[in-house]
Design a protein around this motif. Structure first.
Motif, PDB file in Angstrom:
ATOM      1  N   SER A  33       0.694  -1.146  -0.022  1.00  9.36           N
ATOM      2  CA  SER A  33      -0.145  -0.038   0.134  1.00  9.36           C
ATOM      3  C   SER A  33       0.944   1.437  -0.218  1.00  9.36           C
ATOM      4  N   LEU A  34       2.129   1.316  -0.127  1.00 10.83           N
ATOM      5  CA  LEU A  34       3.075   2.138  -0.118  1.00 10.83           C
ATOM      6  C   LEU A  34       2.610   3.282  -1.350  1.00 10.83           C
ATOM      7  N   THR A  35       2.551   4.706  -0.971  1.00 14.57           N
ATOM      8  CA  THR A  35       2.304   5.543  -2.037  1.00 14.57           C
ATOM      9  C   THR A  35       3.695   6.125  -2.571  1.00 14.57           C
ATOM     10  N   ASN A  36       3.522   6.786  -3.674  1.00 16.72           N
ATOM     11  CA  ASN A  36       4.791   7.442  -4.428  1.00 16.72           C
ATOM     12  C   ASN A  36       5.221   8.602  -3.653  1.00 16.72           C
ATOM     13  N   GLU A  37       4.207   9.170  -3.079  1.00 18.17           N
ATOM     14  CA  GLU A  37       4.737  10.380  -2.160  1.00 18.17           C
ATOM     15  C   GLU A  37       5.429   9.806  -1.057  1.00 18.17           C
ATOM     16  N   GLN A  38       4.983   8.883  -0.371  1.00 17.91           N
ATOM     17  CA  GLN A  38       5.822   8.273   0.816  1.00 17.91           C
ATOM     18  C   GLN A  38       7.277   7.548   0.280  1.00 17.91           C
ATOM     19  N   ILE A  56      13.960   3.008   6.903  1.00 28.14           N
ATOM     20  CA  ILE A  56      13.160   4.389   6.954  1.00 28.14           C
ATOM     21  C   ILE A  56      11.651   3.975   6.745  1.00 28.14           C
ATOM     22  N   LEU A  57      11.321   3.316   5.839  1.00 26.87           N
ATOM     23  CA  LEU A  57      10.077   2.994   5.615  1.00 26.87           C
ATOM     24  C   LEU A  57       9.244   2.503   6.903  1.00 26.87           C
ATOM     25  N   LEU A  58       9.996   1.608   7.592  1.00 25.30           N
ATOM     26  CA  LEU A  58       9.467   0.963   8.553  1.00 25.30           C
ATOM     27  C   LEU A  58       9.265   2.035   9.842  1.00 25.30           C
ATOM     28  N   LYS A  59      10.265   2.772  10.121  1.00 27.55           N
ATOM     29  CA  LYS A  59      10.054   3.808  11.127  1.00 27.55           C
ATOM     30  C   LYS A  59       9.027   4.909  10.803  1.00 27.55           C
ATOM     31  N   LYS A  60       8.728   5.048   9.531  1.00 28.33           N
ATOM     32  CA  LYS A  60       7.810   6.034   9.239  1.00 28.33           C
ATOM     33  C   LYS A  60       6.267   5.302   9.250  1.00 28.33           C
ATOM     34  N   ASN A  61       6.339   3.995   9.738  1.00 30.16           N
ATOM     35  CA  ASN A  61       5.302   3.227   9.564  1.00 30.16           C
ATOM     36  C   ASN A  61       4.366   3.144   8.267  1.00 30.16           C
ATOM     37  N   TYR A  62       5.268   3.668   7.045  1.00 27.48           N
ATOM     38  CA  TYR A  62       4.679   3.412   5.906  1.00 27.48           C
ATOM     39  C   TYR A  62       4.466   2.042   5.277  1.00 27.48           C
ATOM     40  N   ILE A  63       5.359   0.901   5.864  1.00 25.37           N
ATOM     41  CA  ILE A  63       4.934  -0.215   5.324  1.00 25.37           C
ATOM     42  C   ILE A  63       5.472  -1.202   6.544  1.00 25.37           C
ATOM     43  N   HIS A  64       5.087  -2.685   6.628  1.00 31.03           N
ATOM     44  CA  HIS A  64       5.019  -3.393   7.809  1.00 31.03           C
ATOM     45  C   HIS A  64       6.240  -4.323   7.381  1.00 31.03           C
ATOM     46  N   SER A  65       6.841  -4.878   8.218  1.00 23.62           N
ATOM     47  CA  SER A  65       8.001  -5.730   8.147  1.00 23.62           C
ATOM     48  C   SER A  65       7.603  -6.856   7.161  1.00 23.62           C
ATOM     49  N   HIS A  66       6.052  -7.537   7.319  1.00 24.14           N
ATOM     50  CA  HIS A  66       5.671  -8.295   6.542  1.00 24.14           C
ATOM     51  C   HIS A  66       5.807  -8.124   5.081  1.00 24.14           C
ATOM     52  N   ASP A  67       5.548  -6.733   4.924  1.00 19.09           N
ATOM     53  CA  ASP A  67       5.547  -6.274   3.560  1.00 19.09           C
ATOM     54  C   ASP A  67       6.692  -6.776   2.603  1.00 19.09           C
ATOM     55  N   ILE A  68       7.842  -6.720   3.357  1.00 18.21           N
ATOM     56  CA  ILE A  68       9.262  -7.149   2.614  1.00 18.21           C
ATOM     57  C   ILE A  68       8.970  -8.723   2.343  1.00 18.21           C
ATOM     58  N   THR A  69       8.407  -9.438   3.157  1.00 16.16           N
ATOM     59  CA  THR A  69       8.178 -10.941   2.815  1.00 16.16           C
ATOM     60  C   THR A  69       7.460 -10.817   1.850  1.00 16.16           C
TER      61      THR A  69
END
Length: 584
Positions: A33-38, A56-69
């Motif tokens: 669900s990551l947006t281009n702006e993020q 950075i994306l994890l700390k900003k809560n723009y993605i979750h660790s499972h998104d990498i999986t």
């Protein structure tokens, strides 16, 4: 790719070439669900700070660790599903997988064919879990991946469905006029048997398979809890609605052939004799009425023609050598002390096994006779006809024995008869309930035995505990930490010591432990100890003198087994009551 859940760090440079074909930012835009702006904001921060993009994306809560999986699954062609179709999963697939294991590893079998089993997981690189599933099903394992929330929800719903199927089959299905002549072979109950019979048999079969010593069935307000005691540790294995309790209780009462099904107000005791895989097994059944029904405890006793040796029980070093010498004595009393269920009787029979020769006349008094040994006369206590330990012991003395074993010394008359027997030239073995070896003389004095009789007849007291042994197939070694030094209360450890901890694998039913061993302390009644008994000194003073004379305490013996990797620090702390193990 590595994800450190504690620090929530992602190393984008360790992807083994799987994501290098396409930039991670583009992949996250495509599959999450990551947006281009993020993403652009994170890239600007990356240029300024030099931090990893994923971090950075994890700390900003723009993605979750499972998104990498999820991204990796798309790259390596592992199916990723957003919905798990619960209605299409056969709940019987979970039969051999403990729900706690399923939740811990976030893994659930969802489909089985003749050649493969498909499992849904949250981590496709959890190779330990994949190997475990392959070991359980003996089939090729195929993977699909879903989110932790979806997998945990599916686990809860599928296991709930499995329990509900059992309930539906038991409810209202009990025949109290079943023919139960002879031992019951629980493996022969077929599909045509009543569901309550199949359910009870399955509980007993599972308990024996998992080497449980006891089965506890505990009714509460809304459900019935089934627990096993394995290696002295209680573990919950099943919950059923309270409406199933009456049928299960009635079935077990019928199996004993002696309990009254209609009587639900008074405690009852009975026995079940069964056969499993050709082995004769006795189950002692105790039923006690409580607020919500009848509580049942079943003690499992497997009959065996072989007796464990002292070495196999875990005795070693000076204690083993001294026990061997004690076994050859002509007179005196040797007590084995410890809590209920810690192998006191087994140790006594291991000593009798060393003594049992054609030139020795050995008689035992037991309640009940649990281990049958050829060449020994064994008397079963029967309180209904007033055949007590003390009464049987008086009669034994007229049978001219060389060695007497009394199952338990619990009153003054039994204690005095045992001591009198030793004074008149018999070697007596018995058990006594004390926390440690040095407490035994005071326990006898509290019963009313005169100190001079104890000092003149008592030869030794062996105190023991059973502790769990780490599974040799999966235990993990690690260097001692500051916490280990603190909890073990030691300043140093033997050179090269690597402590071990439990992990869990199919070989040990994912418990991390397999079997038990003895930790012991052996108090020898020496010329330094006898005057202290005559003075009625406290057990702490007695223990200090024994340690000064070379006695190794329970705690010290347990420490040695921790240092050797036989057991874990956690197990030692659990099994050894430090209040009873004063070292100073």
């Amino acid at each position: 790719m590595k994800i450190n859940s504690d620090k929530e760090q992602i190393d984008e440079n360790d992807l083994n070439g799987e994501i290098t074909r396409e930039r991670i930012g583009d992949l996250l835009l495509k599959y999450t669900s990551l947006t281009n702006e993020q993403l652009q904001e994170a890239l600007e921060i990356q240029q300024e700070s030099g931090m990893l993009l994923g971090e950075i994306l994890l700390k900003k809560n723009y993605i979750h660790s499972h998104d990498i999986t999820k991204v990796i699954c798309h790259q390596v062609d592992i199916p990723y599903i957003n919905d798990i179709k619960i209605d299409e999963i056969d709940p019987n697939l979970t039969m051999n997988i403990n729900i706690n294991y399923a939740k811990q590893h976030e893994v659930l079998p969802i489909l089985a064919t003749d050649f493969s089993v498909t499992v849904v997981m949250t981590d496709p690189f959890n190779f330990d879990a994949i190997n475990d599933i392959q070991e359980i099903f003996k089939k090729e394992v195929k993977l699909v991946v879903s989110s932790p929330l979806k997998v945990q929800d599916a686990i809860n719903r599928v296991y709930e469905k499995a329990n509900r199927n059992v309930v539906d089959s038991i409810e209202g299905d009990f025949d109290e006029n079943l023919d139960l002549d002879g031992p019951i072979d629980i493996l022969e109950a077929g599909a045509d048997e009543a569901p309550v019979i199949r359910f009870v048999n399955s509980i007993i079969f599972r308990a024996i398979k998992e080497r449980a010593s006891d089965i506890h069935i505990e009714p509460y307000e809304k459900d019935v809890v089934y627990r096993f005691r394995v290696n002295r540790v209680m573990r919950e294995i099943l919950r059923q609605p309270i409406k199933t309790q009456a049928s299960v209780t009635s079935r077990l009462k019928v199996m004993t052939k002696s309990m009254d099904i209609a009587e639900k107000r008074l405690p009852q005791d009975g026995r079940i004799k069964i056969k499993m895989a050709g082995k004769d097994i006795d189950i002692r059944v105790s039923v006690v009425p409580i607020q919500n029904g009848e509580r049942i405890v079943m003690r499992i006793l497997e009959k065996s023609n072989s007796v464990a040796t002292l070495e196999n029980l875990g005795f070693h070093g000076q204690v083993l050598r001294t026990l061997d010498e004690l076994s050859k004595r002509k007179h005196g009393v040797v007590y084995v002390s410890g809590p209920t269920g810690h192998g006191k009787t087994t140790t006594l029979f291991a000593m009798l096994e060393r003594i049992n020769t054609p030139d020795k006349m050995i008689i035992t008094v037991e309640d009940p006779v649990e281990i049958e040994m050829a060449g020994i006369s064994q008397i079963q206590v029967n309180h209904k006809i007033d055949l007590t330990f003390a009464r049987a012991l008086r009669s034994i003395l007229r049978q001219n024995p060389d060695v007497i074993m009394v199952g338990e010394t619990r009153d003054l008359e039994t204690a005095e008869n045992a001591i009198q027997a030793s004074i008149t030239g018999h070697f007596v073995l018995s058990t006594i309930h004390t926390n440690d070896a040095s407490s035994a003389p005071n326990r006898l004095i509290d019963m009313g035995v005169q100190p001079f009789m104890i000092a003149s007849s008592l030869t030794a007291v062996l105190a023991q505990r059973l502790i769990q042994v780490l599974c040799v197939h999966c235990k993990e070694s690690y260097p001692p930490t500051d916490y280990d030094y603190q909890i073990l209360d030691v300043q140093s450890m033997p050179e090269g010591t690597h402590l071990s901890k439990a992990k869990g694998c199919p070989k040990c039913n994912y418990l991390g432990y397999s079997g038990m061993t003895v930790v012991a302390e052996l108090l020898i009644i020496t010329d330094d100890i006898r005057p202290l008994i005559l003075k009625k000194v406290d057990s702490t003073t007695l223990k200090k003198m024994a340690i000064k004379n070379g006695m190794k305490s329970l705690r010290q013996d347990a420490l040695e087994k921790v240092f050797k990797g036989i057991t874990s620090v956690e197990e030692m702390v659990r099994a050894i009551n430090e209040e009873d193990e004063e070292q100073h």
